[in-house]
Design an enzyme around this catalytic site. Structure first.
Site, PDB file in Angstrom:
ATOM      1  N   GLY A  61       7.180  -0.208   4.916  1.00 21.40           N
ATOM      2  CA  GLY A  61       5.916  -0.479   4.237  1.00 21.40           C
ATOM      3  C   GLY A  61       6.061  -0.414   2.728  1.00 21.40           C
ATOM      4  N   GLU A  62       4.978  -0.046   2.043  1.00 23.12           N
ATOM      5  CA  GLU A  62       4.968   0.137   0.593  1.00 23.12           C
ATOM      6  C   GLU A  62       5.277  -1.143  -0.175  1.00 23.12           C
ATOM      7  OE1 GLU A  62       7.522   3.443  -0.409  1.00 23.12           O
ATOM      8  OE2 GLU A  62       6.962   4.517   1.414  1.00 23.12           O
ATOM      9  N   GLY A  63       5.105  -2.298   0.446  1.00 20.70           N
ATOM     10  CA  GLY A  63       5.398  -3.562  -0.221  1.00 20.70           C
ATOM     11  C   GLY A  63       6.848  -3.988  -0.121  1.00 20.70           C
ATOM     12  N   ASP A  84       0.839  -1.193   0.000  1.00 26.15           N
ATOM     13  CA  ASP A  84       0.000   0.000   0.000  1.00 26.15           C
ATOM     14  C   ASP A  84       0.870   1.237   0.000  1.00 26.15           C
ATOM     15  OD1 ASP A  84      -0.199   1.364   3.056  1.00 26.15           O
ATOM     16  OD2 ASP A  84       0.539  -0.691   2.986  1.00 26.15           O
TER      17      ASP A  84
END
Length: 374
Positions: free
Chosen positions: A322-324, A179
């Protein structure tokens, strides 16, 4: 009244092929490397066999990173170290190749797709292929208002389903889900607390940008207030996503469920994807069999959700960005498991019988010795 019922996925989703997995386990026993010597790679290889419905695992050749982007109104309360409405900057960094996930994706040979489900920015700031799916501009402040209308929640879920179909139809053989959001971990923690029946303090973490103690207390209070609004709608997953989720979370939930329908394996990233997966599990209990937990994010909500789904993370590297990113770190491990399961040869047939032959010779010697004694 919405025509979409997430519970319908329960009848559409099957588990990975158990018969193929048993055959893969038997084949593993015959490989030249002793069983157990490859540790968890053996388990991953057998999981891939079942997911692909192929005893000999096919190599992961077309992995895809899919990132759902959105802004959350609750960020106005100062629950994130990033500015409210600033998720488009995260998107731009990925597009410009300047974020960790962009760097790692290049190294892993994975393409990246960003889907704007609910960014709070002018569409002109980003490419059309990113913003054209937007459900609404930003999601509501979940401590005092709904994140979405029910119709918007359905639109977002259907968006995620459509993206999953597009990926499956294009030949994507493994998805890394992440995300790009500001305030997303607050909404995710609320969903997890509601579905696990726990208090706000148990699931409240410090986010990828590591908020300070005052921000953590504001975040905990926001989740507490959002939980009061979530509990009355726990019986309907779509209402739950509309009340305390967000456009990006609803889209990711639809994406995960449709990936399971289409037999597309997914590696989950942090607390946001874990929350969406938990909503998906509530709708279809077989769905988590198609997902892997990429890494431990350090968010207590993620640990709670993964425990509820019985998913054991592949890595624990302390990555919180985060962010994959954490899930993408696990991709080479899954690719390695696929390659080993596919390419390691089986033992020659004479090797399989050596032990038996040795045993027969020993028994023969004992018999001859006994005869000589008599």
């Amino acid at each position: 009244m919405s025509s979409l019922n997430l519970d319908d996925f329960s009848d559409l989703i099957e588990r990975p092929d158990g018969g193929v997995r048993r055959d893969a386990e038997e084949r593993r026993e015959r490989l030249i490397v002793p069983p157990g010597a490859l540790g968890r790679l053996d388990e991953l290889g057998e999981w891939l066999s079942a997911a692909q419905a192929s005893v000999r695992v096919k190599p992961i050749e077309r992995p895809r990173v899919v990132l759902f982007a959105g802004d959350h109104g609750v960020a106005e309360l100062g629950v994130s170290a990033r500015p409210a409405g600033g998720a488009h900057r995260l998107v731009r960094a990925v597009l410009d190749g300047e974020s960790p996930v962009a760097v790692l994706a290049r190294r892993a040979g994975a393409s990246v797709r960003i889907v704007d489900a609910g960014l709070d920015c002018d569409p002109e700031l980003l490419p059309d292929d990113v913003v054209r799916h937007r459900v609404r501009r930003g999601s509501g402040r979940i401590d005092i208002e709904d994140a979405l209308t029910r119709e918007e929640a359905e639109q977002a879920v259907r968006l995620g389903m459509a993206i999953a179909d597009e990926e499956a139809d294009s030949g994507t053989d493994l998805v890394v889900l992440g995300d790009l959001s500001v305030g997303g971990t607050t909404a995710a923690a609320t969903l997890i607390a509601a579905l696990c029946g726990t208090d706000a303090s148990v699931v409240t973490g410090r986010g990828g940008a590591h908020i300070d103690d005052l921000a953590w207390m504001r975040k905990c209070a926001a989740i507490r207030d959002a939980l009061r609004r979530a509990r009355p709608v726990l019986g309907d997953q779509l209402d739950l996503l509309a009340t305390v989720g967000g456009a990006d979370l609803a889209a990711a939930t639809g994406f995960l469920l449709q990936c399971a329908v289409r037999h597309t394996p997914v590696i989950l990233d942090g607390v946001v994807s874990a929350a969406c997966a938990l909503v998906g599990q509530r709708a279809a209990f077989r769905a988590p069999d198609w997902w892997l937990a990429g890494q431990v994010s350090g968010e207590p909500g993620q640990a709670k959700a993964l425990d509820r789904m019985a998913l054991n993370p592949l890595l624990d590297q302390g990555v919180t960005v985060g962010e994959g990113t954490g899930a993408l770190l696990a991709l080479p491990l899954v690719q390695a498991a696929a390659a080993l399961a596919a390419e390691l040869p089986e033992r020659a047939s004479d090797e399989n019988t050596d032990a038996d032959a040795d045993g027969s010779d020993d028994e023969k010697a004992v018999v001859e010795t006994g005869n000589a004694t008599d």
